[in-house]
Design a protein around this motif. Structure first.
Motif, short mmCIF file in Angstrom:
data_model
loop_
_atom_site.label_atom_id
_atom_site.label_comp_id
_atom_site.label_asym_id
_atom_site.label_seq_id
_atom_site.Cartn_x
_atom_site.Cartn_y
_atom_site.Cartn_z
N CYS A 17 76.54 -19.27 52.08
CA CYS A 17 77.56 -19.40 51.04
C CYS A 17 78.09 -20.81 50.91
O CYS A 17 78.72 -21.15 49.91
CB CYS A 17 78.71 -18.42 51.29
N GLY A 18 77.90 -21.64 51.94
CA GLY A 18 78.37 -23.01 51.90
C GLY A 18 79.75 -23.22 52.48
O GLY A 18 80.20 -24.36 52.62
N ALA A 19 80.46 -22.15 52.84
CA ALA A 19 81.79 -22.29 53.43
C ALA A 19 81.67 -22.74 54.88
O ALA A 19 80.72 -22.39 55.58
CB ALA A 19 82.56 -20.97 53.35
N ALA A 20 82.65 -23.51 55.34
CA ALA A 20 82.64 -24.00 56.71
C ALA A 20 83.45 -23.11 57.66
O ALA A 20 83.45 -23.32 58.87
CB ALA A 20 83.19 -25.42 56.75
N TYR A 21 84.13 -22.10 57.08
CA TYR A 21 84.97 -21.21 57.89
C TYR A 21 84.81 -19.78 57.42
O TYR A 21 84.45 -19.52 56.28
CB TYR A 21 86.45 -21.62 57.77
N VAL A 22 85.13 -18.82 58.32
CA VAL A 22 85.10 -17.42 57.99
C VAL A 22 86.39 -16.78 58.51
O VAL A 22 86.91 -17.16 59.55
CB VAL A 22 83.86 -16.70 58.61
N ALA A 23 86.91 -15.81 57.74
CA ALA A 23 88.07 -15.03 58.16
C ALA A 23 87.57 -13.63 58.48
O ALA A 23 86.94 -12.99 57.65
CB ALA A 23 89.12 -14.98 57.05
N VAL A 24 87.83 -13.16 59.72
CA VAL A 24 87.38 -11.84 60.15
C VAL A 24 88.59 -10.96 60.41
O VAL A 24 89.57 -11.39 61.02
CB VAL A 24 86.44 -11.92 61.37
N TYR A 25 88.53 -9.71 59.94
CA TYR A 25 89.68 -8.81 60.03
C TYR A 25 89.38 -7.51 60.76
O TYR A 25 90.28 -6.70 60.97
CB TYR A 25 90.20 -8.49 58.62
#
Length: 168
Positions: A17-25
């Motif tokens: 996706c190109g994002a440098a971060y992920v948010a996990v819930y």
């Protein structure tokens, strides 16, 4: 919060996706059955954020839709393409799309573990409407604490969505 951008398509070959971060819930949070550190040993949480939407109970794992007003706790981690591909496998997006989740890019304020706050553009795995249509809503902000409070444990050490054992 910026409007979510969908990155869902049926991948024949994997694409990041190109994002440098992920948010996990959910299960990928520290201490969860699929703790992100199992996918990338040594990874460190950079901070926490709140996702806004509606949280659903899908049995062994949660589903979050980004429509609604519920605050949901998420941990934020740095992400590279190898980690994203491993998470796509866990979330049932690759190598076969199970049709449960889509990838969204959001920019949210993150409370940094080192102190302070900053806006971060990050990836969130959002449950598709058909996935949560019959699933009960959960009125909690911390899914992991809620799940642990149920007093049940998954029979395996980890799981992926593309296995029959994880269906309700």
């Amino acid at each position: 919060m910026d409007a979510p951008t969908s990155l869902h398509d049926s991948p024949a070959s994997w694409q990041g996706c190109g994002a440098a971060y992920v948010a996990v819930y959910g299960t990928l949070r520290a201490g969860g059955i699929n703790d992100i550190a199992k996918l990338k040993p040594g990874i460190a949480c950079m901070g926490k954020t709140q996702l806004t939407g509606t949280l659903h109970d899908l049995g062994w794992y949660p589903g979050l839709t980004l429509q609604g007003s519920q605050a949901v706790l998420a941990e934020v981690y740095p992400m590279d393409s190898a980690l994203e591909q491993a998470m796509d496998r866990t979330e049932g997006l690759w190598p076969e799309d199970m049709g449960e989740y889509t990838k969204r890019i959001l920019t949210l304020p993150v409370m940094l573990t080192a102190g302070g706050q900053q806006p971060v553009t990050l990836l969130v795995y959002e449950a598709l409407p058909a996935t949560v249509a019959a699933a009960p809503e959960i009125a909690v902000s911390d899914w992991l604490a809620w799940f642990e409070g149920k007093g049940i444990q998954h029979p395996d050490t980890a799981f992926q969505l593309n296995t029959a054992q994880n269906k309700k």
